[in-house]
Design an enzyme around this catalytic site. Sequence first.
Site, PDB file in Angstrom:
ATOM      1  N   PHE A 142       0.860  -1.180   0.000  1.00  0.00           N
ATOM      2  CA  PHE A 142       0.000   0.000   0.000  1.00  0.00           C
ATOM      3  C   PHE A 142       0.894   1.227   0.000  1.00  0.00           C
ATOM      4  CE2 PHE A 142      -4.628   0.705   1.309  1.00  0.00           C
ATOM      5  CZ  PHE A 142      -5.124  -0.288   0.489  1.00  0.00           C
ATOM      6  N   GLN A 167      -8.087  14.402   3.669  1.00  0.00           N
ATOM      7  CA  GLN A 167      -7.401  13.583   2.662  1.00  0.00           C
ATOM      8  C   GLN A 167      -8.203  13.504   1.362  1.00  0.00           C
ATOM      9  OE1 GLN A 167      -6.674   9.037   3.060  1.00  0.00           O
ATOM     10  NE2 GLN A 167      -4.692  10.042   3.229  1.00  0.00           N
ATOM     11  N   HIS A 186      -8.395  11.313  -1.881  1.00  0.00           N
ATOM     12  CA  HIS A 186      -7.928  10.034  -2.419  1.00  0.00           C
ATOM     13  C   HIS A 186      -7.651  10.215  -3.900  1.00  0.00           C
ATOM     14  CE1 HIS A 186      -7.682   5.808  -3.424  1.00  0.00           C
ATOM     15  NE2 HIS A 186      -7.718   5.511  -2.137  1.00  0.00           N
ATOM     16  N   LEU A 205     -15.113   5.180  -4.583  1.00  0.00           N
ATOM     17  CA  LEU A 205     -13.695   4.872  -4.456  1.00  0.00           C
ATOM     18  C   LEU A 205     -13.244   3.688  -5.309  1.00  0.00           C
ATOM     19  CD1 LEU A 205     -11.205   5.689  -2.674  1.00  0.00           C
ATOM     20  CD2 LEU A 205     -11.657   3.563  -1.465  1.00  0.00           C
ATOM     21  N   GLU A 223      -6.862   1.949  -3.280  1.00  0.00           N
ATOM     22  CA  GLU A 223      -5.419   2.016  -3.479  1.00  0.00           C
ATOM     23  C   GLU A 223      -4.849   0.630  -3.776  1.00  0.00           C
ATOM     24  OE1 GLU A 223      -3.535   4.832  -0.931  1.00  0.00           O
ATOM     25  OE2 GLU A 223      -2.047   3.359  -0.308  1.00  0.00           O
ATOM     26  N   ARG A 231      -0.908   9.252  -0.371  1.00  0.00           N
ATOM     27  CA  ARG A 231      -2.070   9.820  -1.058  1.00  0.00           C
ATOM     28  C   ARG A 231      -1.957  11.309  -1.304  1.00  0.00           C
ATOM     29  NH1 ARG A 231      -6.715   6.253   2.014  1.00  0.00           N
ATOM     30  NH2 ARG A 231      -6.089   4.330   0.968  1.00  0.00           N
ATOM     31  N   HIS A 241     -11.815  12.178   0.819  1.00  0.00           N
ATOM     32  CA  HIS A 241     -11.888  10.785   1.246  1.00  0.00           C
ATOM     33  C   HIS A 241     -11.878  10.572   2.750  1.00  0.00           C
ATOM     34  CE1 HIS A 241     -11.443   6.496   1.000  1.00  0.00           C
ATOM     35  NE2 HIS A 241     -10.275   6.502   1.597  1.00  0.00           N
ATOM     36  N   ARG A 299      -3.036  10.551   6.346  1.00  0.00           N
ATOM     37  CA  ARG A 299      -3.215   9.168   6.783  1.00  0.00           C
ATOM     38  C   ARG A 299      -2.682   8.208   5.727  1.00  0.00           C
ATOM     39  NH1 ARG A 299      -7.200   5.000   5.714  1.00  0.00           N
ATOM     40  NH2 ARG A 299      -8.453   6.331   4.390  1.00  0.00           N
TER      41      ARG A 299
HETATM   42  C1  LIG Z   1     -14.816   4.107   0.181  1.00  0.00           C
HETATM   43  C2  LIG Z   1     -13.882   4.025   1.331  1.00  0.00           C
HETATM   44  C3  LIG Z   1     -12.916   3.036   1.377  1.00  0.00           C
HETATM   45  C4  LIG Z   1     -12.046   2.951   2.460  1.00  0.00           C
HETATM   46  N1  LIG Z   1     -11.099   1.971   2.460  1.00  0.00           N
HETATM   47  C5  LIG Z   1     -10.258   1.867   3.518  1.00  0.00           C
HETATM   48  C6  LIG Z   1      -9.269   0.851   3.562  1.00  0.00           C
HETATM   49  O1  LIG Z   1      -9.136   0.040   2.641  1.00  0.00           O
HETATM   50  N2  LIG Z   1      -8.460   0.792   4.644  1.00  0.00           N
HETATM   51  C7  LIG Z   1      -8.575   1.656   5.690  1.00  0.00           C
HETATM   52  O2  LIG Z   1      -7.841   1.533   6.648  1.00  0.00           O
HETATM   53  N3  LIG Z   1      -9.521   2.621   5.676  1.00  0.00           N
HETATM   54  C8  LIG Z   1     -10.355   2.754   4.615  1.00  0.00           C
HETATM   55  N4  LIG Z   1     -11.303   3.741   4.605  1.00  0.00           N
HETATM   56  C9  LIG Z   1     -11.536   4.528   5.806  1.00  0.00           C
HETATM   57  C10 LIG Z   1     -12.333   3.729   6.831  1.00  0.00           C
HETATM   58  O3  LIG Z   1     -13.233   2.888   6.170  1.00  0.00           O
HETATM   59  C11 LIG Z   1     -13.146   4.618   7.761  1.00  0.00           C
HETATM   60  O4  LIG Z   1     -12.337   5.620   8.275  1.00  0.00           O
HETATM   61  C12 LIG Z   1     -13.695   3.811   8.927  1.00  0.00           C
HETATM   62  O5  LIG Z   1     -14.384   2.671   8.467  1.00  0.00           O
HETATM   63  C13 LIG Z   1     -14.590   4.629   9.815  1.00  0.00           C
HETATM   64  O6  LIG Z   1     -15.170   3.781  10.787  1.00  0.00           O
HETATM   65  P1  LIG Z   1     -15.970   4.361  12.023  1.00  0.00           P
HETATM   66  O7  LIG Z   1     -16.335   3.215  12.859  1.00  0.00           O
HETATM   67  O8  LIG Z   1     -15.196   5.461  12.623  1.00  0.00           O
HETATM   68  O9  LIG Z   1     -17.262   5.038  11.388  1.00  0.00           O
HETATM   69  P2  LIG Z   1     -18.416   4.491  10.402  1.00  0.00           P
HETATM   70  O10 LIG Z   1     -18.150   3.140   9.894  1.00  0.00           O
HETATM   71  O11 LIG Z   1     -18.653   5.586   9.443  1.00  0.00           O
HETATM   72  O12 LIG Z   1     -19.649   4.355  11.353  1.00  0.00           O
HETATM   73  C14 LIG Z   1     -20.341   5.454  11.853  1.00  0.00           C
HETATM   74  C15 LIG Z   1     -21.519   4.962  12.632  1.00  0.00           C
HETATM   75  O13 LIG Z   1     -22.105   6.039  13.319  1.00  0.00           O
HETATM   76  C16 LIG Z   1     -23.499   6.019  13.152  1.00  0.00           C
HETATM   77  N5  LIG Z   1     -23.962   7.388  13.299  1.00  0.00           N
HETATM   78  C17 LIG Z   1     -23.457   8.510  12.753  1.00  0.00           C
HETATM   79  N6  LIG Z   1     -24.122   9.583  13.186  1.00  0.00           N
HETATM   80  C18 LIG Z   1     -25.074   9.141  14.030  1.00  0.00           C
HETATM   81  C19 LIG Z   1     -26.079   9.767  14.809  1.00  0.00           C
HETATM   82  N7  LIG Z   1     -26.243  11.078  14.828  1.00  0.00           N
HETATM   83  N8  LIG Z   1     -26.903   8.983  15.543  1.00  0.00           N
HETATM   84  C20 LIG Z   1     -26.754   7.641  15.548  1.00  0.00           C
HETATM   85  N9  LIG Z   1     -25.810   7.001  14.851  1.00  0.00           N
HETATM   86  C21 LIG Z   1     -24.982   7.745  14.106  1.00  0.00           C
HETATM   87  C22 LIG Z   1     -23.734   5.376  11.824  1.00  0.00           C
HETATM   88  O14 LIG Z   1     -24.996   4.792  11.754  1.00  0.00           O
HETATM   89  C23 LIG Z   1     -22.624   4.346  11.789  1.00  0.00           C
HETATM   90  O15 LIG Z   1     -23.065   3.173  12.426  1.00  0.00           O
HETATM   91  C24 LIG Z   1     -12.156   3.866   3.514  1.00  0.00           C
HETATM   92  C25 LIG Z   1     -13.105   4.861   3.461  1.00  0.00           C
HETATM   93  C26 LIG Z   1     -13.930   4.980   2.358  1.00  0.00           C
HETATM   94  C27 LIG Z   1     -14.852   6.148   2.268  1.00  0.00           C
END
Ligand SMILES: Cc1cc2nc3c(=O)[nH]c(=O)nc-3n(C[C@H](O)[C@H](O)[C@H](O)COP(=O)(O)OP(=O)(O)OC[C@H]3O[C@@H](n4cnc5c(N)ncnc54)[C@H](O)[C@@H]3O)c2cc1C
Lengths: 239, 569
Positions: free
Chosen positions: B118, B232, B234, B244, B247, B278, B344, B379
């Site tokens: 990566f 960031q 992407h 997306l 990568e 990135r 991203h 990141r």
């Molecule tokens: C397309 C894409 C691909 C990616 N690929 C990678 C990768 O390959 N490797 C890597 O390391 N990272 C990757 N990332 C980044 C990574 O996926 C995210 O940073 C990470 O999954 C975020 O997880 P989280 O648990 O913080 O939030 P999220 O998974 O976004 O979860 C947020 C949660 O909060 C809840 N929520 C939000 N607001 C409220 C509210 N007001 N009331 C109740 N519930 C609420 C939602 O329902 C959800 O359950 C990628 C990101 C994207 C956009």
Amino acid sequence: MPEATFRIHRYDPERDGDRRWQEFTVPYENSLTVLEGLFYIQENLDGSISFRYCCRAAVCGSCAMYINGRYRLACQTNVKNLEDAPITVEPLPRMPLVKDLVCDMTDFFAKYEYIKPYIMHESQYPEKETLQSPEDRHKLDNPVDCILCGSCYSSCPSVWGEDNYLGPAALLWAYRFEADTRDEARKARLSSFDNERGVYRCHTITNCVEACPKELNPTEAIQWLKGAAVRRRIFGRWK
Amino acid sequence: MIYHELIVVGGGLAGLRAAIEAKRAGVDVAILSQVYPARSHSGAAQGGINSALANHPDSADDTPEKHTFDTVKGSDYLADQDAAKQMCEDAIPILYQMEHWGCPFSRFDDGRIAQRPFGGAGYPRTCYGADKTGHYLLHTCTNEAIKAGVPFYTEWFVTDIVRDADGRACGVVAYDMTAGGFEGFQAEAVVIATGGAGRTYSNSTNAIISTGFGASLAYRAGVPLKDMEFIQFHPTGLLTTNILMTEGARGEGGYLINGEGERFMAKYAPKAMELAPRDITSRSIWTEILEGRGIDGKQFVYLDLRHLGRDKIMERLPGIRDLSIHFEGVDPIDEPIPIVPSQHYTMGGIDTDMDGRTEVPGLFAAGECACVSVHGANRLGGNSLLETLVFGRRSGAAASEYLSGLAQHQRGAAEVEQSLTRMDEKLAALTLRSDGEDPYAVRTEMTETMKEHFGIYREEQIMQAGLDKLLALNERVHNIYLRHSGRVFNLDMIRTYELQGMVEVALTTAAGALNRTESRGSHSRTDYLTRDDENWLVHTLAHREPDGRPKLDQKPVALGLYEPQERKY
Ligand SMILES: Cc1cc2nc3c(=O)[nH]c(=O)nc-3n(C[C@H](O)[C@H](O)[C@H](O)COP(=O)(O)OP(=O)(O)OC[C@H]3O[C@@H](n4cnc5c(N)ncnc54)[C@H](O)[C@@H]3O)c2cc1C
């Protein structure tokens, strides 16, 4: 600018509770997905419309709907690829309704949780990862891609006829764990699908296979489970 | 009113991992989430998760220490080095744990977890499950939470965090989307795990619900947002939708090609080529486009996978192929994919320590909404999934510990009740107004402003104009109104109500970016071309003023392991 006509299923439990159809015209430039069309309507034409959404990239399973007579993910369906006009958008058929295009998924998830959708493990874990050959891992390719969108469940005549039946998605997940070389559940999960709610209610009608927007095959998984359950009963043998 | 000892807001990877940890420590914990946990944005992650397992033939001598170095260097030295070290050490056991919990990682022939190269990493250390790693991890954690018996309040949208008379977090108010109506939740502690703020930009790869509203709740509750200027971009979002293209596509050998048919990365990162970090890769693409070398002179370039061949694409990147076919009409086996750099990831977020603690007692945060900081100014791919699990777990443990130290329980019922009443009043006010500002017009202006004024390249005057626009929106947002007042599944209400928080979060990005007179990581200024360690090797903190504007101050960066040096790839 081209326009698309959406014919949308409406239902509001707080008003008359009747189901009706409403048409909207949505202009677009180059491309328009059904989900984008719904947002256009919600923002510009009728703020009262309800639908589910999240990732808009066909992986979260929120926006499964019945569009022009087929199960589809609204985010992945481009209006240019739909032959019939108007574009008819309905919630997953035969599910209890919450509002408009939102159906009640409570039973669906309860059944999913019922089959114990997790690895069960009794022996000591190795210090590092459990080894698994690429071939054994490939056996899971199909079920692990399930996004729990509910299309198969909504399409299954056995579910329509029998409230209690676990349905194709939950059973696909049961298969996913039973077929995993790392799982040691044996009887613990077996009892959740080798019963009157379980695999024997599948009559291989294969609507689920046709409905699945991820092109997975719950019917095949259920047959595998049936075979495994019967083998276990007759020969006391498992996988 | 509903009571749980611990409320976790968010059912993504961070929230799930926090809840499982607390539950197994004997805590009465519940998850409130806007969507069923397995539908969270984490499931969209594709490429993989970093851990120095040393499984790859080329990574036999990889170590957490080397992972830490890559992370710190990738961050352009703004990461807290102790936190980065902790994350990279925890990465080993947490990855094995995910495997033991059943995550269907791809495998090497010897049966070990597969790893791929990566960007910005010295070794191939990104563990993956095809190109659906997030989906697999998210289902694994959802399932483990089911196994542990964590109750889910699914489709409950949290609108407020409540603090008691002593300033401690004591609960939340939430909208029950399917049943209709609001409810108060009393709790001893709250973990916020609501994900990123990508949707403050119009060109984001993020899920539609990644609005930053959750972070704004902590901000309103008095916790500063840290390093919000670092956004960031992407390198490879699909041209029409910004969806997306991982990568991992370049990790597997994909090329970036400009309008002249060149692999232009040779000019910008001759050694790392397409696998430069990135920030550098996105800038390189944008420079090509600005200088007229986009495809046909237009604003995109190609991601070319054709030379990988059908088999490799089908085995390693099947999801990428599907997305490209469905959303762009292009089969990467036969044609190059048109891509454009896209918003991203939110490096900044709720200011926390290494255990998710914030300045507000009883309020914790983890995942993309938080800023520990391990990503600093940029990141590395694969470090964010890792962050959600490592710091989700740590904040769940810290919250449990906090609970056991509390002398008095079940406080703050009156405050939760008051907040619930205020919610009704706020909604009534939004409904009563029948003219005023169109919330969707305000939203579009905000997201376009962020894209146009706070993008890949930044400059004083352009940013000042953008900040002025946002400040005007911060006024106008008080006049938005609801079109629909129904109780059940009212999207208009959610999308209108969250807007004010989104504007406030956008303001922290704008103000931080304008204030930081240097270029570092993703923050790249055409009027201050270099990194300025003397003045700017500091975190930015944005505190909320009563009118929603940010007031900035600073916080030192934890150094000590690695001396800042110039980044070359
Ligand atoms: C397309 C894409 C691909 C990616 N690929 C990678 C990768 O390959 N490797 C890597 O390391 N990272 C990757 N990332 C980044 C990574 O996926 C995210 O940073 C990470 O999954 C975020 O997880 P989280 O648990 O913080 O939030 P999220 O998974 O976004 O979860 C947020 C949660 O909060 C809840 N929520 C939000 N607001 C409220 C509210 N007001 N009331 C109740 N519930 C609420 C939602 O329902 C959800 O359950 C990628 C990101 C994207 C956009």
